[in-house]
Design an enzyme around this catalytic site. Structure first.
Site, PDB file in Angstrom:
ATOM      1  N   PRO A 179     108.668 -34.635 -20.437  1.00 49.12           N
ATOM      2  CA  PRO A 179     109.234 -35.082 -21.722  1.00 49.12           C
ATOM      3  C   PRO A 179     110.701 -35.472 -21.582  1.00 49.12           C
ATOM      4  O   PRO A 179     111.193 -36.322 -22.284  1.00 49.12           O
ATOM      5  CB  PRO A 179     109.082 -33.860 -22.633  1.00 49.12           C
ATOM      6  CG  PRO A 179     108.191 -32.908 -21.908  1.00 49.12           C
ATOM      7  CD  PRO A 179     108.241 -33.233 -20.468  1.00 49.12           C
ATOM      8  N   ASP A 208      91.860 -15.025  33.843  1.00 46.32           N
ATOM      9  CA  ASP A 208      91.149 -13.769  34.138  1.00 46.32           C
ATOM     10  C   ASP A 208      91.022 -12.882  32.908  1.00 46.32           C
ATOM     11  O   ASP A 208      91.728 -13.081  31.931  1.00 46.32           O
ATOM     12  CB  ASP A 208      92.002 -12.923  35.094  1.00 46.32           C
ATOM     13  CG  ASP A 208      92.003 -13.471  36.480  1.00 46.32           C
ATOM     14  OD1 ASP A 208      91.216 -14.372  36.759  1.00 46.32           O
ATOM     15  OD2 ASP A 208      92.810 -12.962  37.279  1.00 46.32           O
ATOM     16  N   LYS A 242      86.942 -11.485  36.003  1.00 50.07           N
ATOM     17  CA  LYS A 242      86.246 -10.577  36.904  1.00 50.07           C
ATOM     18  C   LYS A 242      86.838  -9.203  36.670  1.00 50.07           C
ATOM     19  O   LYS A 242      88.027  -9.064  36.423  1.00 50.07           O
ATOM     20  CB  LYS A 242      86.414 -10.994  38.354  1.00 50.07           C
ATOM     21  CG  LYS A 242      87.756 -11.593  38.635  1.00 50.07           C
ATOM     22  CD  LYS A 242      87.867 -12.137  39.994  1.00 50.07           C
ATOM     23  CE  LYS A 242      89.314 -12.549  40.194  1.00 50.07           C
ATOM     24  NZ  LYS A 242      89.634 -13.305  41.305  1.00 50.07           N
ATOM     25  N   GLY A 258      99.213 -10.002  36.260  1.00 52.19           N
ATOM     26  CA  GLY A 258     100.174  -9.490  37.236  1.00 52.19           C
ATOM     27  C   GLY A 258     100.763 -10.582  38.098  1.00 52.19           C
ATOM     28  O   GLY A 258     101.180 -11.623  37.604  1.00 52.19           O
ATOM     29  N   MET A 293      93.010  -0.706  41.075  1.00 51.55           N
ATOM     30  CA  MET A 293      91.546  -0.633  40.985  1.00 51.55           C
ATOM     31  C   MET A 293      91.023   0.743  41.399  1.00 51.55           C
ATOM     32  O   MET A 293      89.982   0.848  42.042  1.00 51.55           O
ATOM     33  CB  MET A 293      90.904  -1.733  41.836  1.00 51.55           C
ATOM     34  CG  MET A 293      91.203  -3.120  41.287  1.00 51.55           C
ATOM     35  SD  MET A 293      90.710  -4.456  42.362  1.00 51.55           S
ATOM     36  CE  MET A 293      92.091  -4.575  43.466  1.00 51.55           C
ATOM     37  N   ALA A 326      99.305  -0.754  30.990  1.00 51.88           N
ATOM     38  CA  ALA A 326     100.759  -0.739  31.174  1.00 51.88           C
ATOM     39  C   ALA A 326     101.389  -1.940  30.484  1.00 51.88           C
ATOM     40  O   ALA A 326     100.863  -3.047  30.544  1.00 51.88           O
ATOM     41  CB  ALA A 326     101.080  -0.780  32.662  1.00 51.88           C
TER      42      ALA A 326
HETATM   43  N1  SAH Z   1      97.284  -9.292  40.401  1.00 53.41           N
HETATM   44  C1  SAH Z   1      97.280  -8.118  39.573  1.00 53.41           C
HETATM   45  C2  SAH Z   1      96.308  -7.052  40.087  1.00 53.41           C
HETATM   46  C3  SAH Z   1      94.884  -7.437  39.970  1.00 53.41           C
HETATM   47  S1  SAH Z   1      93.796  -6.181  40.514  1.00 53.41           S
HETATM   48  C4  SAH Z   1      98.695  -7.541  39.548  1.00 53.41           C
HETATM   49  O1  SAH Z   1      99.559  -7.994  40.285  1.00 53.41           O
HETATM   50  O2  SAH Z   1      98.943  -6.652  38.743  1.00 53.41           O
HETATM   51  C5  SAH Z   1      93.364  -5.390  39.012  1.00 53.41           C
HETATM   52  C6  SAH Z   1      93.999  -4.025  38.898  1.00 53.41           C
HETATM   53  O3  SAH Z   1      95.348  -4.161  38.503  1.00 53.41           O
HETATM   54  C7  SAH Z   1      93.371  -3.162  37.842  1.00 53.41           C
HETATM   55  O4  SAH Z   1      92.220  -2.512  38.306  1.00 53.41           O
HETATM   56  C8  SAH Z   1      94.481  -2.186  37.583  1.00 53.41           C
HETATM   57  O5  SAH Z   1      94.526  -1.202  38.600  1.00 53.41           O
HETATM   58  C9  SAH Z   1      95.712  -3.044  37.753  1.00 53.41           C
HETATM   59  N2  SAH Z   1      96.250  -3.530  36.450  1.00 53.41           N
HETATM   60  C10 SAH Z   1      96.395  -4.801  36.056  1.00 53.41           C
HETATM   61  N3  SAH Z   1      96.968  -4.865  34.854  1.00 53.41           N
HETATM   62  C11 SAH Z   1      97.212  -3.601  34.473  1.00 53.41           C
HETATM   63  C12 SAH Z   1      97.807  -2.995  33.337  1.00 53.41           C
HETATM   64  N4  SAH Z   1      98.275  -3.719  32.312  1.00 53.41           N
HETATM   65  N5  SAH Z   1      97.897  -1.649  33.304  1.00 53.41           N
HETATM   66  C13 SAH Z   1      97.457  -0.902  34.313  1.00 53.41           C
HETATM   67  N6  SAH Z   1      96.876  -1.410  35.409  1.00 53.41           N
HETATM   68  C14 SAH Z   1      96.759  -2.745  35.497  1.00 53.41           C
END
Ligand code: SAH
Length: 472
Positions: A48, A262, A284, A316, A397, A426
């Site tokens: 308006p 992975d 894996k 990792g 592992m 972790a």
């Molecule tokens: N390339 C990866 C390891 C792969 S083998 C690195 O450098 O960390 C997979 C193993 O890594 C698991 O069985 C476990 O023992 C370890 N892992 C990977 N991530 C993890 C996390 N956030 N906390 C604890 N262990 C972990």
């Protein structure tokens, strides 16, 4: 129906020469109209009465000011509707009328009555960056916009304009997609962009000639088979917390065409990959492989040969029990360009996040990373190398093998009182730590049931967890 993970979908709306209705005549209407006008919309205002500034700016233009109250017939043939009257009931009525007609509508500052929202905008025409908090925190969105403003120099708009101008020329000169991508990457990261950024009076014409020069160079160096190949980046994604990624990892994640990841790559990290990259899970778990390693190797080669930027994203560090070495060997044999980006491995992540230094002058002078699991899917029972009490041993592992591992160690002569910790997840919000000795940890774990992935740290340094573990 899938879970909604995005509150609104950002789309960029072409409004040039399209009719838009603004109901309201005050300062808010003026602000929105400014934006719509910039986007080329043809605005019909209905109110308006009008603020003098609005009348001054919009009367006698391509827009129309109607002095009337809202009526639903005004919605006919409108592309968008913006309501900013000071009458809540009218605003609500407009919203419902638009909904019934499937016309996108925005009742200003009233998120429930909006089917679209106005984001905070960084305008570097033709580049537009929009930031939205879905109406939840507009002030924060504006602060973020201000941050982005300072990061993206105004010259980026000019650079994009320049690219637009030569897009067709480049397409004709370089019919191959990969060749074209390489050309643009070089233009945007090299001298052409530098020249535009210098922002001198003749910068644009100078940049144009540089761009044409670069194009000639690319045309002449006709892509050989090798240069048409893509590239593979084997990237360590760290232990799970996205904050632990490296800048380089993030950059490559945002460039990738295809990502093979992975099961250790956490969802928030995957989120940071380029949104329109294809993401393929080749997970894996410990010794149990979903996709056989030779198949993963073959997939990397195959996609690189298609000219893709392939990202192999691994938990990792790729070269610590990650089979990154095997993948790299395959790529090297196939003659494919690759790079490996280190990541924070589980051992160091777990150590820092659980407050267990891997070395310490009082407790451990060396550290050993050991896998509990061998290629043949059998247990690593080489215990003799693990008896030194001044050495920290980290088992990857090892969770499933915990009992056989600790029994084996004691039998081999390790003191049953040797401290050991299990750290699960972790660096993640659900991290858990369990400490004990190699004599009692099996019973403690039977009770606590820490989940995978978990890493074991053995040695006197575990004693420090008591004082350092409370400081995440
Ligand atoms: N390339 C990866 C390891 C792969 S083998 C690195 O450098 O960390 C997979 C193993 O890594 C698991 O069985 C476990 O023992 C370890 N892992 C990977 N991530 C993890 C996390 N956030 N906390 C604890 N262990 C972990």
């Amino acid at each position: 129906m899938g879970k909604t993970t995005m509150n609104t979908l950002p789309l960029f709306f072409k409004l040039e020469s399209r009719p838009v209705l603004v109901i309201g005549g005050g300062e808010v209407a003026l602000r929105k109209a400014d934006l719509l006008d910039k986007a080329g919309a043809i605005i019909t205002f209905v109110s308006p009465e009008y603020a003098p500034r609005l009348t001054a700016q919009f009367c006698q233009t391509r827009h129309t000011l109607i002095h009337d109250s809202y009526h639903q017939t005004y919605l006919d043939k409108q592309t968008l509707v913006i309501a900013c009257t000071d009458d809540e009931a009218v605003n609500a009525q407009i919203f419902h009328d638009c909904e019934a007609r499937f016309i996108p509508v925005n009742v200003v500052d009233n998120p429930p009555l909006c089917t679209f929202i106005f984001p905070a905008i960084v305008d570097r025409d033709p580049i537009t960056i929009a930031v939205s908090s879905a109406g939840k925190a507009p002030v924060l969105a504006r602060l973020l916009r201000a941050k982005i403003e300072t990061m993206i120099a105004p010259e980026y708009g000019k650079l994009a304009g320049l690219a637009g101008k030569f897009r067709d020329t480049v397409k004709t000169a370089l019919p191959n997609v990969t060749a074209r991508r390489k050309f643009w990457e070089q233009a945007f990261e090299g001298q052409v962009a530098e020249t535009v950024f210098q922002n001198q009076p003749n910068s644009l014409s100078k940049a144009e000639s540089q761009l044409l020069e670069l194009l000639k160079h690319h045309e002449q160096t006709q892509p050989t088979d090798k240069s048409q190949l893509g590239k593979v980046a084997i990237v360590g994604a760290g232990a799970g917390d996205p904050d632990l990624l490296s800048f380089k990892a993030l950059r490559l994640m945002q460039q990738a065409d295809i990502v093979f990841y992975d099961n250790l790559v956490s969802p928030p990290i995957l989120e940071l990959c380029r949104r329109d990259a294809t993401k393929i899970y080749v997970g894996k778990k410990a010794c149990n492989h979903a996709v056989a390693q030779h198949q993963i190797n073959a997939l990397l080669v195959e996609h690189a040969k298609l000219g893709k930027r392939v990202l192999r994203l691994k938990g990792g560090d790729p070269y610590v029990f990650g089979r990154g070495g095997e993948e790299a060997e395959t790529l090297a044999q196939a003659g494919i360009d690759f790079e490996v980006v280190p990541g924070i491995t589980a051992a160091t992540a777990a150590a820092s996040c659980a407050g267990i230094p891997l070395t310490h002058r009082d407790y451990a002078q060396s550290v050993k990373f050991v896998t509990a699991c061998l290629k043949t899917d059998t247990m690593n029972d080489n215990f003799e190398g693990l008896l030194d009490d001044s050495q920290t041993v980290v088992f990857y592992m090892g969770l499933k093998q915990l009992e056989r591992l600790t029994d084996g160690l004691v039998q081999a002569g390790k003191s049953p009182q040797t401290p050991i910790a299990i750290i699960a997840n972790a660096s993640l919000p659900n991290q858990q730590v369990l400490t004990g000795t190699i004599e009692d940890i099996v019973a403690k774990q039977a009770h606590a049931q820490l989940p995978a992935p978990a890493i074991l740290i053995m040695g006197n340094v575990v004693k420090l967890h008591q004082t350092l573990g409370q400081h995440p």
